[in-house]
Design an enzyme around this catalytic site. Structure first.
Site, PDB file in Angstrom:
ATOM      1  N   ARG A   1     -71.122  80.849 -65.496  1.00  0.00           N
ATOM      2  CA  ARG A   1     -69.813  80.112 -64.994  1.00  0.00           C
ATOM      3  C   ARG A   1     -69.963  79.292 -65.682  1.00  0.00           C
ATOM      4  O   ARG A   1     -70.831  78.301 -66.217  1.00  0.00           O
ATOM      5  CB  ARG A   1     -69.463  79.360 -64.286  1.00  0.00           C
TER       6      ARG A   1
ATOM      7  N   ARG B   1     -59.522  78.347 -59.361  1.00  0.00           N
ATOM      8  CA  ARG B   1     -60.859  77.322 -59.356  1.00  0.00           C
ATOM      9  C   ARG B   1     -61.036  78.587 -60.898  1.00  0.00           C
ATOM     10  O   ARG B   1     -61.468  77.970 -61.876  1.00  0.00           O
ATOM     11  CB  ARG B   1     -62.071  78.095 -58.734  1.00  0.00           C
TER      12      ARG B   1
ATOM     13  N   ARG C   1     -64.075  90.191 -54.544  1.00  0.00           N
ATOM     14  CA  ARG C   1     -64.209  88.204 -53.320  1.00  0.00           C
ATOM     15  C   ARG C   1     -63.656  88.868 -52.137  1.00  0.00           C
ATOM     16  O   ARG C   1     -63.519  88.395 -51.082  1.00  0.00           O
ATOM     17  CB  ARG C   1     -64.135  87.355 -54.194  1.00  0.00           C
TER      18      ARG C   1
END
Ligand code: ADP
Ligand code: 5GP
Length: 199
Positions: free
Chosen positions: A44, A137, A148
């Site tokens: 990321r 996020r 997730r």
């Protein structure tokens, strides 16, 4: 002499494990060391190879796992993740408290080893809040987010299993959750500090 007990941090993606760990590593610099896992997922923005993860290809990871280089490994949300023996040894060689940030499969597999860690589960206050945190996020595609969230539902249920975790921390107010985490780890932190003073 045996070193300090490692700490396993687990809980759904988005529950706040990294946020809590960053605070802990900052406040107790010199007491903790992070076990840098391997993963096949892409970094990321802001993540550093060798610091947050060892980012590797699936081929490389599969070969290393087959060679017996890992304590545990798991498939999570379409990618491989794993803790290498070297990652844990690197931390323990410095007499630091080794922190493992691993998923539920990792927890179950670590239970079969002689690592003897303190098991901490970090949970969001609700599934809605977890989803909001993950969305805010802005690190996941919609597909990854859904995977997730699905894994999170399973995680929430399993984490209620008696005796699986030494403590379950509900990360509602960040400072309160962090205070609870420190309380649980205080004895190990003190042991490391005392050992450092006398060496
Ligand atoms: P994890 O490492 O468990 O996947 P993160 O630490 O990345 O989770 O946290 C997920 C998101 O939620 C991050 O954007 C983080 O800033 C935010 N967050 C973490 N703890 C809290 C909290 N107590 N209240 C509000 N937002 C939080
Ligand atoms: P993320 O992609 O958000 O960094 O991590 C996804 C999930 O993989 C999280 O639940 C995290 O705890 C878990 N994870 C990270 N490293 C490892 C590892 O080495 N082994 C296992 N089993 N899970 C890991």
């Amino acid at each position: 002499m045996a070193g300090p007990r490692p700490v396993v941090m687990s809980g759904p993606s988005g529950a706040g494990k990294s946020t809590l760990l960053k605070k802990l590593l900052k406040e107790f610099d010199g007491a903790f060391g992070f076990s840098v896992s391997h993963t096949t997922r892409s970094p990321r923005p802001g993540e550093e190879n060798g610091k947050d993860y060892h980012f590797v290809s699936r081929d490389v990871m599969q070969t290393s796992v087959a060679n017996g280089e890992f304590i545990e490994s798991a498939e999570f949300s379409g990618n491989m993740y794993g803790t290498s023996k070297a990652a844990v040894q690197a931390v323990q060689a410095q007499n630091l408290i080794c922190i493992l940030d691993i998923d539920m499969q990792g927890v179950k597999n670590i239970k079969k080893t002689d690592l003897n860690p303190i098991y901490v589960s970090v949970q969001a206050p609700s599934m809605d809040i977890l989803e909001k945190r993950l969305r805010d996020r802005k690190t996941e595609s919609e597909e990854s987010l859904q995977k997730r969230l699905h894994a999170a539902k399973v995680d929430v249920e399993i984490s209620k299993e008696p005796g699986l975790f030494d403590v379950v921390i509900i990360n509602d107010d960040l400072e309160a959750a962090y205070g609870k985490l420190k309380e649980v780890l205080l004895k190990e932190i003190q042991l490391v500090r005392d050992a450092n003073k006398s060496s």
